[in-house]
Design a protein around this motif. Structure first.
Motif: not given
Length: 246
Positions: A9-15, A60-62, A112-113, A118-120
């Protein structure tokens, strides 16, 4: 399930490329302007101050949201799963195996976020430099550190007027502050967490990794700083030039 679900979830939100979407709403592909970066500073410089601040908040929120979810879904023993920040004190209540597992899940989620930003995958596995998203995860993990990092960032920015330099100095300061936190936080017996061996090892290595990653993502800025061609930060002025980014 939450052990692997939280980082996913963190990677998907961060992307989510908020900077790209904000610029697109103005009919601009942010990747073709300024430094080509989707981060808040490039949005600030190319689109405007309001849009840049919105991008900064969303980036920042993601980072903040998935880490808070991880803290609640993989709670520390003896603490109700709720939004809370006193993680170092909470970790002292857990036996070492459970403590380490919770710490590890939290920091992997945080990493992961940042990597998602950084690598969306939505824009060809490219992205920003992770400073704003890192700030979000740090607020969730160790809010006292973010206050000190903000002071370091602002002082460096005011003195140099280089966003990139302020970001680099803050990134280098993060693992140092994490180490000092382990030495200053005490167990109920009055012994520092470092001396007791109960300090948050995953958190320290996480701070080291994202610090190195942030410096690496600023390598082109470092080259421009060394050559004297890096653009200085100017409030309220939009420039379609190569600029430092977060």
């Amino acid at each position: 399930m939450q052990l692997w679900l939280c980082p996913l979830v963190a990677f998907l939100m961060g992307s989510i490329p908020f900077g790209y979407f904000i610029a697109k709403s103005k009919g601009i592909d942010i990747r073709d302007h300024g430094s080509g970066n989707i981060g808040a500073t490039n949005v600030f410089r190319v689109i405007g101050k309001k849009q840049g601040l919105i991008c900064l908040f969303l980036d920042a929120l993601k980072g903040f949201i998935p880490v808070i979810l991880a803290v609640n879904l993989v709670p520390v023993l003896g603490r109700d799963p709720a939004i809370q920040f006193e993680l170092l004190d909470a970790f002292q209540m857990m036996p070492p195996p459970e403590q380490f597992t919770a710490q590890l899940v939290h920091v992997i989620t945080a990493l992961a976020a940042v990597l998602g930003h950084n690598y969306s995958p939505w824009i060809g596995f490219k992205g920003g430099k992770g400073i704003a998203t890192s700030a979000g995860v740090i607020i969730a993990l160790m809010p006292a550190a973010i206050v000190l990092l903000l002071i370091i960032f602002l002082v460096t920015l005011l003195i140099s007027r280089y966003v990139a330099l302020a970001s680099i100095v803050s990134a280098i300061s993060l693992p140092i502050l994490t180490h000092l936190g382990a030495r200053f936080h005490k167990t109920p017996d009055g012994i520092s967490l470092w001396e007791a061996g109960t300090w948050n090892k995953p958190l320290f290595f996480f701070s080291l990794i994202i610090g190195i990653l942030a410096v690496w993502k600023h390598r082109t800025n470092i080259g421009r700083l060394m050559s004297g061609t890096e653009s200085r930060f100017v409030w309220g002025k939009k420039k379609h030039t190569v600029t430092p980014d977060v």
